[in-house]
Design an enzyme around this catalytic site. Structure first.
Site, PDB file in Angstrom:
ATOM      1  N   ASP A  15       0.819  -1.220   0.000  1.00 41.36           N
ATOM      2  CA  ASP A  15       0.000   0.000   0.000  1.00 41.36           C
ATOM      3  C   ASP A  15       0.850   1.267   0.000  1.00 41.36           C
ATOM      4  O   ASP A  15       0.697   2.137   0.859  1.00 41.36           O
ATOM      5  CB  ASP A  15      -0.927   0.015   1.220  1.00 41.36           C
ATOM      6  CG  ASP A  15      -1.673  -1.280   1.414  1.00 41.36           C
ATOM      7  OD1 ASP A  15      -2.186  -1.808   0.421  1.00 41.36           O
ATOM      8  OD2 ASP A  15      -1.731  -1.772   2.556  1.00 41.36           O
ATOM      9  N   GLU A 184     -11.522   0.788  -2.749  1.00 40.28           N
ATOM     10  CA  GLU A 184     -10.768   1.071  -1.523  1.00 40.28           C
ATOM     11  C   GLU A 184      -9.544   1.908  -1.862  1.00 40.28           C
ATOM     12  O   GLU A 184      -9.366   2.352  -3.000  1.00 40.28           O
ATOM     13  CB  GLU A 184     -10.331  -0.248  -0.859  1.00 40.28           C
ATOM     14  CG  GLU A 184      -9.492  -1.133  -1.778  1.00 40.28           C
ATOM     15  CD  GLU A 184      -9.221  -2.510  -1.190  1.00 40.28           C
ATOM     16  OE1 GLU A 184      -9.430  -2.695   0.020  1.00 40.28           O
ATOM     17  OE2 GLU A 184      -8.797  -3.400  -1.949  1.00 40.28           O
TER      18      GLU A 184
END
Length: 500
Positions: A15, A184
């Site tokens: 991420d 997301e």
């Protein structure tokens, strides 16, 4: 023409988000339940990266992370620079959205401030609108905690980053976008009069990167897919961040899920099309090799892996599997990592131990080696080198009831609650060994040892496995059975990783 090849970070830097300050680029990534957390990487060319520290010394609340919580903790941070300070926002899916900030990338960083409390609040990203002085925050949702997913919520935020100014509004509902699911990881930007949200959907292994734009922060937003696998071997190009060089070039860093290797980081060229939408990669497909960014050439570099442990201190690449306690590692005058054989009822399951010192599994075939000497005199005291994931395997030394030291090799499958022998124990008469793991294709691992007469392979091939969100880890550990008094220690020397 100088080129680069993806991935530019070939290990589990999950991420990623990136920011430029002057001529320097900085990147952070998820660290989940490991401590220290929030790694901080630096680059001058977006290709060569070094690890310069961590922003989060311990996870809070400390008692919650006194034991391993491998899938919890720090999820999907955002890194920004505003008002002469660095800012990191992240979501803890069990607690809410946190924020820390610092005047310099190396700190000192503030203690975590809980900006928004609640279950399932993840992937936050702030935006300070330099034109109006307004501040905003967007975040996603984790269905496992909240029962909600595939939507993005927006807030007005106080410009000092300490509070939100409203209850929040649904600004993108993925259920209303045909074919979109598991939206997301939003990253929020202002460009060309638009509010932009770059966010992935479709799942980490098979999804795509989307872009959303609106004239007003609260919408309505229109969407487009701007990066997807197409005919390449880069599955599910997932969340990341956009950054612009001093000369005005645009680039996008994102991750690719690679099973036991975790989430490796790719660099994609980016430009703005004639219709005003971003174009990533090669017309929306990930590039494997590409012209380097137009930045001053830099020497080859990568986050450190090797370690001689000078004075008993370990390098920045190491993290504990939970908040550390005093006494787990001892500083001394020589080289070598001296780990205390911590007494624990969980000695037969490395997944439950907080005192495993870990670093990321390399993303290419590699040989990992470390020297070990067991000082612990307590029967059952043991130490070794591990490959740790949902399943684990380790090789090392153990003290027997008769005082002798044996070379042991053990493993546990994902569903097993305790380890078992992968090979027959054998005598290590000097209480020393050189330990090796050969990591081949598909993270298939062969363990070996040298107790003085050359390396010998041990046991069958072990296939490394990831955790739920985390790639497999290399680990150093020293433990002893429950009981009273000191259980001794173990010393690790000359940790090395080289190509296989």
């Amino acid at each position: 023409m100088r080129t680069y090849r993806n991935p530019v970070l070939n290990a589990d830097w999950s991420d990623p988000d990136v920011v430029r300050v002057g001529d320097d680029f900085y990147l952070t990534a998820s660290s989940f339940g490991r401590a220290p957390g929030l790694p901080l990487l630096h680059s001058r060319d977006l290709v060569n990266w070094t690890l310069v520290g961590h922003a989060l010394e311990r996870l809070e609340p400390a008692e919650e992370f006194a034991r391993p919580r491998h899938d919890c903790g720090v999820w999907a941070p955002s890194l920004r620079h505003h008002d002469d300070r660095f800012w990191i926002f992240w979501g803890d899916p069990d607690q809410g959205i946190f924020q820390i900030n610092a005047p310099e990338i190396r700190g000192p960083w503030t203690r975590p401030h809980l900006l928004k409390e609640g279950k399932g609040l993840i992937d936050p990203c702030p935006l300070w609108d330099e034109e109006t002085g307004d501040a905003y925050l967007v975040h996603a949702w984790a269905k496992s905690r909240s029962g909600v997913k595939n939507r993005l919520t927006g807030h007005r935020m106080h410009p000092d980053g300490t509070s939100l100014l409203d209850e929040g509004k649904l600004i993108v509902d993925g259920d209303r976008v045909p074919g979109w699911f598991t939206l997301e990881g939003p990253k929020l930007y202002r460009h060309d009069g638009w509010f932009w949200i770059l966010a992935p959907a479709g799942g980490v292994e098979t999804g795509w990167q989307g872009a959303f734009r609106a004239r007003d922060f609260f919408g309505p937003y229109e969407e487009r897919i701007v990066l997807e696998q197409k005919g390449t071997d880069v599955n599910g190009p997932h969340q990341g961040g956009w950054v612009r060089t001093p000369s005005g070039e645009d680039w996008f860093l994102h991750f690719q899920q690679r099973g036991p290797y975790g989430r490796v980081v790719h660099l994609q060229p980016m430009r703005w099309g004639p219709d005003g939408w971003p174009v990533l990669g090669d017309e929306g497909a990930p590039v494997r090799e590409h012209r380097r960014p137009g930045l001053p050439p830099q020497p080859d570099a990568a986050p450190a892996t090797d370690d001689d442990f000078p004075g008993g201190r370990f390098g920045r690449q190491w993290q504990w599997t939970a908040n550390p306690q005093d006494g787990w590692a001892t500083h001394h005058s020589g080289d070598g990592l001296r780990l205390t054989c911590v007494r624990t009822p969980d000695a037969h399951d490395l997944r439950k131990l907080p005192n495993v010192l870990t670093q990321r599994l390399p993303g290419t075939p590699s040989v990992v080696e470390v020297g070990l000497e067991l000082h612990g005199e307590e029967p059952g005291a043991r130490a070794g080198l591990a490959v740790l994931g949902d399943a684990f395997g380790w090789i090392g030394l153990q003290r027997g009831v008769d005082g002798t030291v044996h070379l042991v090799h053990r493993f546990a499958e994902a569903v097993a609650e305790a380890e078992r022998d992968a090979d027959h124990p054998r005598l290590a008469p000097r209480g020393r060994a050189r330990l090796r793991v050969e990591i081949g294709a598909d993270a298939r691992c062969r363990f070996a040892h040298d107790t003085g007469d050359g390396f010998r392979y041990s046991g069958p091939v072990f296939a490394a496995t990831p955790w739920r969100w985390v790639g497999a880890l290399l680990g150093l550990v020293a433990v002893a059975p429950e009981g009273g008094g000191a259980a001794g220690s173990a010393t690790f020397t000359e940790f090395r990783i080289r190509p296989l």
